[in-house]
Design a protein around this motif. Structure first.
Motif, PDB file in Angstrom:
ATOM      1  N   GLU A  52       0.867  -1.303  -0.123  1.00  0.00           N
ATOM      2  CA  GLU A  52       0.023  -0.083  -0.249  1.00  0.00           C
ATOM      3  C   GLU A  52       0.963   1.161   0.037  1.00  0.00           C
ATOM      4  OE1 GLU A  52      -3.545   2.395   0.529  1.00  0.00           O
ATOM      5  OE2 GLU A  52      -2.941   0.769  -0.622  1.00  0.00           O
ATOM      6  N   ALA A  53       1.924   1.255   0.703  1.00  0.00           N
ATOM      7  CA  ALA A  53       2.770   2.410   0.764  1.00  0.00           C
ATOM      8  C   ALA A  53       3.376   2.811  -0.666  1.00  0.00           C
ATOM      9  CB  ALA A  53       3.901   2.147   1.802  1.00  0.00           C
ATOM     10  N   LEU A  54       3.769   1.805  -1.326  1.00  0.00           N
ATOM     11  CA  LEU A  54       4.461   1.716  -2.819  1.00  0.00           C
ATOM     12  C   LEU A  54       3.231   2.361  -3.587  1.00  0.00           C
ATOM     13  CD1 LEU A  54       6.859  -0.857  -3.259  1.00  0.00           C
ATOM     14  CD2 LEU A  54       7.410   1.351  -2.246  1.00  0.00           C
ATOM     15  N   HIS A  55       1.988   1.671  -3.376  1.00  0.00           N
ATOM     16  CA  HIS A  55       1.024   2.409  -4.163  1.00  0.00           C
ATOM     17  C   HIS A  55       0.541   3.944  -3.745  1.00  0.00           C
ATOM     18  CE1 HIS A  55      -3.204   2.856  -5.480  1.00  0.00           C
ATOM     19  NE2 HIS A  55      -3.812   3.102  -4.477  1.00  0.00           N
ATOM     20  N   ASP A  56       0.569   4.221  -2.784  1.00  0.00           N
ATOM     21  CA  ASP A  56       0.386   5.700  -2.370  1.00  0.00           C
ATOM     22  C   ASP A  56       1.576   6.517  -2.919  1.00  0.00           C
ATOM     23  OD1 ASP A  56      -1.922   4.940  -1.047  1.00  0.00           O
ATOM     24  OD2 ASP A  56      -0.817   4.924   1.027  1.00  0.00           O
ATOM     25  N   MET A  57       2.801   6.040  -3.076  1.00  0.00           N
ATOM     26  CA  MET A  57       3.987   6.570  -3.789  1.00  0.00           C
ATOM     27  C   MET A  57       3.971   6.753  -5.142  1.00  0.00           C
ATOM     28  SD  MET A  57       7.430   5.250  -1.896  1.00  0.00           S
ATOM     29  CE  MET A  57       7.396   4.794  -0.156  1.00  0.00           C
ATOM     30  N   GLY A  58       2.710   6.338  -5.876  1.00  0.00           N
ATOM     31  CA  GLY A  58       2.627   6.360  -7.149  1.00  0.00           C
ATOM     32  C   GLY A  58       3.069   5.252  -8.026  1.00  0.00           C
ATOM     33  N   MET A  59       3.376   4.242  -7.245  1.00  0.00           N
ATOM     34  CA  MET A  59       3.668   2.946  -8.053  1.00  0.00           C
ATOM     35  C   MET A  59       2.792   2.061  -8.148  1.00  0.00           C
ATOM     36  SD  MET A  59       7.026   3.670  -7.963  1.00  0.00           S
ATOM     37  CE  MET A  59       7.860   2.352  -8.666  1.00  0.00           C
ATOM     38  N   VAL A  60       2.708   1.266  -9.722  1.00  0.00           N
ATOM     39  CA  VAL A  60       1.875   0.367  -9.932  1.00  0.00           C
ATOM     40  C   VAL A  60       2.368  -0.907  -8.980  1.00  0.00           C
ATOM     41  CG1 VAL A  60       0.611  -0.986 -11.596  1.00  0.00           C
ATOM     42  CG2 VAL A  60       1.324   1.546 -12.125  1.00  0.00           C
ATOM     43  N   GLN A  61       1.249  -1.238  -8.288  1.00  0.00           N
ATOM     44  CA  GLN A  61       1.730  -2.437  -7.188  1.00  0.00           C
ATOM     45  C   GLN A  61       0.657  -3.568  -7.448  1.00  0.00           C
ATOM     46  OE1 GLN A  61       4.303  -2.661  -4.737  1.00  0.00           O
ATOM     47  NE2 GLN A  61       3.411  -4.956  -4.828  1.00  0.00           N
ATOM     48  N   GLY A  62       1.240  -4.766  -7.573  1.00  0.00           N
ATOM     49  CA  GLY A  62       0.342  -5.981  -7.611  1.00  0.00           C
ATOM     50  C   GLY A  62       0.444  -6.952  -6.475  1.00  0.00           C
ATOM     51  N   VAL A  63      -0.554  -7.886  -6.428  1.00  0.00           N
ATOM     52  CA  VAL A  63      -0.561  -8.933  -5.477  1.00  0.00           C
ATOM     53  C   VAL A  63      -0.376 -10.335  -5.813  1.00  0.00           C
ATOM     54  CG1 VAL A  63      -1.824  -9.741  -3.309  1.00  0.00           C
ATOM     55  CG2 VAL A  63      -2.084  -7.461  -3.961  1.00  0.00           C
ATOM     56  N   PHE A  64       0.518 -11.025  -5.361  1.00  0.00           N
ATOM     57  CA  PHE A  64       0.541 -12.572  -6.052  1.00  0.00           C
ATOM     58  C   PHE A  64       0.095 -13.296  -4.649  1.00  0.00           C
ATOM     59  CE2 PHE A  64       2.816 -16.115  -7.080  1.00  0.00           C
ATOM     60  CZ  PHE A  64       3.116 -16.304  -8.473  1.00  0.00           C
ATOM     61  N   ALA A  65      -0.661 -14.412  -5.142  1.00  0.00           N
ATOM     62  CA  ALA A  65      -1.209 -15.070  -3.928  1.00  0.00           C
ATOM     63  C   ALA A  65      -0.497 -16.176  -3.572  1.00  0.00           C
ATOM     64  CB  ALA A  65      -2.471 -15.835  -4.627  1.00  0.00           C
ATOM     65  N   PRO A  66      -0.545 -16.544  -2.255  1.00  0.00           N
ATOM     66  CA  PRO A  66       0.320 -17.660  -1.460  1.00  0.00           C
ATOM     67  C   PRO A  66       0.050 -18.980  -1.948  1.00  0.00           C
ATOM     68  CG  PRO A  66      -1.382 -16.981  -0.182  1.00  0.00           C
ATOM     69  CD  PRO A  66      -1.514 -15.938  -1.406  1.00  0.00           C
ATOM     70  N   HIS A  67       0.658 -19.899  -1.702  1.00  0.00           N
ATOM     71  CA  HIS A  67       0.281 -21.446  -2.041  1.00  0.00           C
ATOM     72  C   HIS A  67      -0.347 -21.859  -0.740  1.00  0.00           C
ATOM     73  CE1 HIS A  67       3.661 -21.974  -5.402  1.00  0.00           C
ATOM     74  NE2 HIS A  67       3.344 -20.798  -5.359  1.00  0.00           N
ATOM     75  N   GLU A  68      -0.917 -23.243  -1.027  1.00  0.00           N
ATOM     76  CA  GLU A  68      -1.548 -23.938   0.037  1.00  0.00           C
ATOM     77  C   GLU A  68      -0.243 -24.633   0.835  1.00  0.00           C
ATOM     78  OE1 GLU A  68      -4.720 -27.767   0.854  1.00  0.00           O
ATOM     79  OE2 GLU A  68      -3.992 -27.248  -1.164  1.00  0.00           O
ATOM     80  N   ARG A  69      -0.523 -24.334   2.077  1.00  0.00           N
ATOM     81  CA  ARG A  69       0.439 -25.465   2.981  1.00  0.00           C
ATOM     82  C   ARG A  69      -0.290 -25.651   4.261  1.00  0.00           C
ATOM     83  NH1 ARG A  69       2.457 -25.433  -1.087  1.00  0.00           N
ATOM     84  NH2 ARG A  69       4.852 -25.097  -1.787  1.00  0.00           N
ATOM     85  N   PRO A  70      -0.322 -26.876   4.683  1.00  0.00           N
ATOM     86  CA  PRO A  70       0.844 -28.019   4.107  1.00  0.00           C
ATOM     87  C   PRO A  70       0.304 -28.531   2.863  1.00  0.00           C
ATOM     88  CG  PRO A  70      -0.061 -28.363   6.502  1.00  0.00           C
ATOM     89  CD  PRO A  70      -0.774 -27.169   6.160  1.00  0.00           C
ATOM     90  N   ASN A  71       1.137 -29.135   2.148  1.00  0.00           N
ATOM     91  CA  ASN A  71       0.898 -29.776   0.868  1.00  0.00           C
ATOM     92  C   ASN A  71       0.704 -31.231   1.079  1.00  0.00           C
ATOM     93  OD1 ASN A  71       1.139 -30.759  -1.648  1.00  0.00           O
ATOM     94  ND2 ASN A  71       2.544 -28.886  -2.113  1.00  0.00           N
ATOM     95  N   ILE A  72      -0.795 -31.351   1.193  1.00  0.00           N
ATOM     96  CA  ILE A  72      -1.166 -32.597   1.553  1.00  0.00           C
ATOM     97  C   ILE A  72      -1.189 -33.570   0.157  1.00  0.00           C
ATOM     98  CG2 ILE A  72      -3.416 -33.992   1.977  1.00  0.00           C
ATOM     99  CD1 ILE A  72      -2.491 -32.499   4.268  1.00  0.00           C
TER     100      ILE A  72
END
Length: 448
Positions: A52-72
Motif C-alpha cells: 500500500e505504501a508503494l501504491h501511495d507513492m504512485g507506483m503500480v503495485q500488484g498482489v501475488f497469491a500464496p500457496h497452499e500449505r501444508p501440501n497434502i
C-alpha cells in the motif's frame, strides 16, 4: 497520447500458515530462526503495508497469491494415507523432516516464482514467464506448478503474454527465477540488457564453484531461459557469482546486488571477472552511462550485507524521475549500513532517497523486500490486459486486511501445523482469496 511504461512489482502475500522451519541450508537468516513461533497475521499485514505504501507513492503495485500449505497432495504421493487429518498426523510423527518441508512458507518470496522478460526484449514482442523449478531445495521444488497456474491467471491474455513450463526438474538445470536475474534499460519500454547471474556450470566441474553452500542457479539453466524467451545474445550477459560469497551465505544474487534502469548496485565481492563483465554490460547497454555503484568491503562487510539485506532491497524509479531504495529496518538499525546509505544518497548518483520498511516476519525467515516481489515491465496495453483484481488499490488494501483479520492466527508454532483445523482454516481462506483476486481454481484442493 504516447504509450507509458511501468515496472510493476507483484508482492507475495504471506500465507495463513506462515512459519519458521529453518529449511534452507545456505540461508543464514532462515537457519538462525528455525522453529521459532511466527505471527502469520503480522507477517501478512507487514507485506500489505509495504504494498500500500508503494501504491501511495504512485507506483503500480500488484498482489501475488500464496500457496497452499501444508501440501497434502505431496504427502499422499509419498505414501501417507487416510483422511487429511490422518495424513498430517502420520507425516508429522513418522517423517517430521518431510512434514516440515511440505509446510514451508517459502512461496512468499515471489522473486523466486519466475523469470520474466518484457516484450521490448523478446523476439515475438510478448512478455515471457518461466516459473523457477527451485530444484536445490525439496520444500521449494514443490512450488513451480502452482506458481505457473497463478501467473497464468494473472497474465491470461495470449496476445501479450507467453507462459513456459518450468525447466526439467534436475540439478543440472537448477533455476531460482528472478532472484538471479536483473534487467538494465534506459527506459522500461526500451530494449534492455538482461543479466543472468549463476553460481556454477553444471556440465563442467573444472570451473569455479562454492565448497560450503550450494550454488543454486546453473549457467545451463540461465541459457535455457534466454532461449525460451527469445532473447538476443547482443542484449544478454551471463555473470558468475563469486563462489566465496555464496559460501558466506549469499544464496541468491539478490542478496549481494540489485539493478534498476541504468543503475547496478553491488558489493565488490559479488562476482567473478567483475571488471570485464561490467565492461560487457556497458558495451551492450549502449551510449548512455550505466551507474555501477560498488560497495567496498571496507564500507560494508559481506556479513553485514547478509545480516541487514542491504542489497535485498528494492531499487525503484519514482514517478518524479528520481530513484529510491526500499530497505528493511534492519539496514537502519545497523550503524555501518545506515551510515553507508546516508552517505550514498548525498552522492551524484540516481539514488536520492531511502525508505525503510518493517518486514521482520519475512527477514526472520530469510527474505527481505526484494525477495517479496516479482518485477514485470509492462506498457499501457499490457497492463490493461493484466487481471485487474490483482492490482493494489485503496479498496483492495482494506479488503485484504479484513480478509487477514478474519482468517489468520496471531501466533503459530511448528506443532500447530499438524492441526487439521488449521488446514481447514487455510483452505477456507485461500478459497475466498481466489474469489477476491479472481484467480479461478489454482490450488490442488480446488482442482481435485
Amino acid at each position: 497520447m504516447s504509450t507509458r511504461h511501468f515496472e510493476v512489482n507483484f508482492d507475495g502475500l504471506v500465507g495463513p500458515t506462515h512459519n519458521y522451519a529453518g529449511l534452507s541450508f545456505g540461508n543464514v537468516a532462515s537457519l538462525s530462526n528455525a522453529k521459532a513461533s511466527s505471527s502469520p497475521r503480522s507477517a501478512a499485514k507487514q507485506g500489505l503495508a509495504k504494498m500500500e505504501a508503494l501504491h501511495d507513492m504512485g507506483m503500480v503495485q500488484g498482489v501475488f497469491a500464496p500457496h497452499e500449505r501444508p501440501n497434502i497432495d505431496v504427502l499422499r504421493r509419498l505414501g501417507f494415507t487416510g483422511n487429511d487429518g490422518d495424513v498430517l498426523y502420520k507425516a508429522a510423527t513418522q517423517a517430521p523432516e518431510i512434514y516440515q518441508a511440505v509446510c514451508s512458507a517459502s512461496s512468499m518470496w515471489t522473486a523466486n516464482a519466475a523469470t520474466v522478460s518484457p516484450g521490448a526484449d523478446t523476439a515475438d514482442g510478448k512478455v515471457h514467464f518461466t516459473p523457477a523449478n527451485l530444484t536445490n531445495k525439496f520444500h521449494r521444488s514443490l512450488e513451480p506448478m502452482t506458481s505457473g497456474r497463478i501467473l497464468q491467471s494473472m497474465f491470461a491474455n495470449p496476445r501479450y503474454f507467453e507462459h513456459h513450463l518450468h525447466l526439467p526438474d534436475n540439478e543440472h538445470f537448477g533455476d531460482e527465477g528472478a532472484a538471479n536475474h536483473t534487467r538494465l534499460c534506459s527506459n522500461y519500454g526500451n530494449a534492455g540488457v538482461e543479466i543472468f547471474t549463476f553460481g556454477r556450470y553444471a556440465f563442467d566441474s573444472s570451473q569455479p564453484a562454492p565448497t560450503k553452500f550450494p550454488a543454486r542457479q546453473t549457467y545451463e539453466a540461465s541459457r535455457a531461459i534466454a532461449r525460451l524467451h527469445g532473447l538476443n545474445d547482443e542484449n544478454t550477459v551471463y555473470l558468475q557469482q563469486n563462489p566465496d560469497v555464496i559460501d558466506q551465505g549469499v544464496f541468491h544474487n539478490d542478496v549481494i546486488a540489485v539493478g534498476n534502469r541504468n543503475v547496478l548496485f553491488y558489493h565488490e565481492q559479488a562476482f567473478l571477472d567483475t571488471e570485464a563483465k561490467l565492461a560487457e554490460i556497458q558495451q551492450k547497454f549502449g551510449d548512455e552511462k550505466v551507474h555501477f555503484i560498488c560497495v567496498k568491503t571496507s564500507e560494508v562487510s559481506v556479513a553485514d550485507a547478509v545480516q541487514t539485506y542491504l542489497f535485498n532491497t528494492q531499487l525503484l524509479s519514482m514517478p518524479d524521475g528520481s530513484m529510491a531504495i526500499i530497505a528493511p529496518t534492519e539496514c537502519q538499525e545497523n550503524p555501518r549500513v545506515s551510515a553507508y546509505l546516508d552517505e550514498l544518497v548525498q552522492r551524484n548518483t540516481p539514488i536520492q532517497k531511502v525508505h525503510y520498511f518493517d518486514v521482520k516476519q519475512s527477514m526472520r525467515n530469510g527474505g527481505g523486500p526484494a525477495c517479496l516481489r516479482l518485477r514485470v515491465a509492462l506498457n499501457d496495453d499490457e497492463l490493461a490486459a493484466v487481471n485487474p483484481a490483482v492490482i493494489m488499490s485503496d479498496g483492495l488494501f482494506v479488503r485484504l486486511n479484513d480478509w487477514v483479520d478474519k482468517h489468520y492466527r496471531e501466533e503459530l508454532s511448528v506443532n500447530d501445523l499438524r492441526d487439521p483445523q488449521l488446514l481447514t482454516e487455510s483452505r477456507s481462506a485461500l478459497d475466498e482469496l481466489t474469489q477476491i483476486l479472481k484467480l479461478g481454481s489454482v490450488y490442488p484442493f480446488q482442482i481435485d
